[in-house]
Design an enzyme around this catalytic site. Structure first.
Site, PDB file in Angstrom:
ATOM      1  N   ASP A 197     -45.390  25.990   2.824  1.00 12.39           N
ATOM      2  CA  ASP A 197     -46.068  26.971   1.967  1.00 12.39           C
ATOM      3  C   ASP A 197     -47.489  27.218   2.470  1.00 12.39           C
ATOM      4  O   ASP A 197     -47.972  28.351   2.475  1.00 12.39           O
ATOM      5  CB  ASP A 197     -46.102  26.470   0.512  1.00 12.39           C
ATOM      6  CG  ASP A 197     -44.699  26.214  -0.016  1.00 12.39           C
ATOM      7  OD1 ASP A 197     -43.824  27.055   0.235  1.00 12.39           O
ATOM      8  OD2 ASP A 197     -44.475  25.163  -0.647  1.00 12.39           O
ATOM      9  N   HIS A 217     -42.555  23.445  -5.081  1.00  8.20           N
ATOM     10  CA  HIS A 217     -41.988  24.157  -3.926  1.00  8.20           C
ATOM     11  C   HIS A 217     -40.753  24.953  -4.348  1.00  8.20           C
ATOM     12  O   HIS A 217     -39.636  24.670  -3.914  1.00  8.20           O
ATOM     13  CB  HIS A 217     -41.651  23.172  -2.801  1.00  8.20           C
ATOM     14  CG  HIS A 217     -41.085  23.855  -1.594  1.00  8.20           C
ATOM     15  ND1 HIS A 217     -41.807  24.736  -0.818  1.00  8.20           N
ATOM     16  CD2 HIS A 217     -39.844  23.835  -1.040  1.00  8.20           C
ATOM     17  CE1 HIS A 217     -41.059  25.208   0.150  1.00  8.20           C
ATOM     18  NE2 HIS A 217     -39.848  24.675   0.041  1.00  8.20           N
TER      19      HIS A 217
END
Ligand SMILES: NC(=O)C1=CN([C@@H]2O[C@H](COP(=O)(O)OP(=O)(O)OC[C@H]3O[C@@H](n4cnc5c(N)ncnc54)[C@H](O)[C@@H]3O)[C@@H](O)[C@H]2O)C=CC1
Ligand SMILES: O=C([O-])CC(=O)C(=O)O
Length: 383
Positions: A193, A220
């Site tokens: 990310d 996530h």
């Protein structure tokens, strides 16, 4: 003229490379590999990759073989490790590679490891969410963590298998049951990310991505991935449109790849890159380097959620400091509410009584929301 120490060091290195992986082919050489003297290479860390023959596992194994901090690399999977191990073992880098195949070799693969990286498990296909992987991957991670509890209870564990928001709490439960849980050593890998955020922000700003650092907090999956664009380094500002675009692209980066691969899996190459970047940070921390800071999904008291991704400082014991969220702007505060909503819905939907997630209560969330000073209108969405 080489000194005696240098010569024996060279012999040790050559022998280490000849030392057979568990599943290597027999050579025709008079010097059988099992007769070689050295059992390890240069001083360095011992790293195991569980799921090493997969889409992430293979490039991850290759990149870890290139990491100068690694002296021994164990590749474990339930399929295809002999081939992957043989292939990677021919790379002329320092780490010695050994392969392990199937459950009966899991313990051998794990014994003595300093760092265990887990990309084992199924990836998603178009139309699926990461949470759809829960039923299969939870069992895989549980079994692997039982092995870790037994064979390398002091190892740092990097969990990649999805859904990270759930596989990390599951790993924690396994370690607790085994009596070896140290929250500092268990880290969910959310580095991809950050890698995506750095790339997309750099594109918008016209910068080199290597100069950009975006903290990404939360979890996530979808809206739990919360890039803090107000805290980007170097300091910069974004229009409302840019903020919306970037937040959405970072949150949906995984889905973007899943759709582009059209049924052939999810991100593997960028994930392997991110996993190595993160593993390298863990190893530098273990070595005692100062100021190693990365984002990771860890046991945390930053919010009332028991696990949360924030910036953490890595050291000899794993996570040595967890940084607070820092000042959030109004947009980020509203995104944080959506993140909490997601976590709560997931807990309720999956009825996760054995997982410590359930320990969080609505009232404790209220404290968090008060703490981050959310407008009270936003609180309504939680109830
Ligand atoms: N944390 C993150 O940012 C990301 C996580 N992922 C996740 O990583 C996982 C792996 O993805 P891919 O490598 O693309 O999948 P893959 O299917 O290509 O590879 C998975 C590997 O795990 C192995 N495996 C299955 N059960 C096992 C067991 N019990 N023990 C050891 N190995 C086992 C398989 O044999 C296979 O080689 C997926 O759950 C995926 O969603 C993927 C991308 C990013
Ligand atoms: O989206 C997926 O399924 C894989 C993943 O976690 C990512 O690429 O961030």
């Amino acid at each position: 003229m080489e000194s005696g120490g240098n010569v024996s060091h060279r012999i040790a290195r050559i022998s280490a490379h000849l030392n057979p992986p568990i599943h290597s082919q027999e050579g025709t050489s008079v010097l059988m590999r099992e007769n070689c003297r050295a059992k390890g290479g240069l001083p360095g860390f011992k790293v195991a990759i569980l799921g090493a023959a997969g889409g992430i596992g293979q490039p991850l194994a290759m990149l870890m073989k290139m990491n100068p901090l690694v002296s021994v690399l164990h590749l474990y999977d339930v399929v295809n490790t002999p081939g992957v191990t043989s292939d990677i073992s021919h790379m002329d880098t320092g780490a010695v590679v050994r392969g392990f195949l199937g459950k009966e070799q899991l313990e051998e693969a794990l014994t003595g490891m300093d760092l265990v990286i887990i990309p084992a498990g199924v990836p998603r296909k178009p139309g699926m969410t990461r949470d759809d992987l829960f039923n299969i991957n939870a069992g895989i991670v549980k079994t692997l963590c039982e092995g870790i509890s037994k064979c390398c209870p002091k190892a740092i564990v990097n969990v990649i298998s999805n859904p990270v928001n759930s596989t990390v709490p599951i790993a924690a439960e396994v370690f607790k049951k085994a009596g070896i849980y140290d929250p500092r050593r268990l880290l969910g890998v959310t580095m991809l990310d950050v890698v995506r955020a750095n790339t997309f922000v750099a594109e918008v700003l016209g910068l080199d991505p290597r100069e950009v650092n975006v903290p990404v907090v939360g979890g996530h999956a979808g809206v739990t991935i919360l890039p803090l664009l107000s805290q980007v380094k170097p300091p910069c500002s974004f229009t409302a449109e840019e903020t919306e675009y970037l937040t959405s692209r970072i949150q949906n980066g995984g889905t973007e790849v899943v759709e582009a691969k059209a049924g052939a899996g999810s991100a593997t190459l960028s994930m392997a890159y991110a996993a190595v970047k993160f593993a390298d940070a863990c190893l530098r921390g273990l070595r005692g380097d100062a100021g190693v800071v990365e984002c990771a999904f860890v046991s945390s008291q930053v919010t009332e959620l028991p696990f949360f991704a924030t910036r953490v400082r890595l050291g000899r014991k794993g996570v040595e400091e967890i940084f607070p969220l820092g000042p959030l702007n109004e947009y980020e505060r509203s995104e944080l509410v959506m993140c909490f909503n997601y976590f709560i819905n997931f807990i309720i939907m999956h009825e996760l009584p054995s997982i410590s997630f359930i320990a969080l209560s609505i009232s404790s969330l209220r404290i968090t929301l008060d703490y981050i000073q959310l407008p009270s209108s936003l609180l309504i969405s939680l109830y």
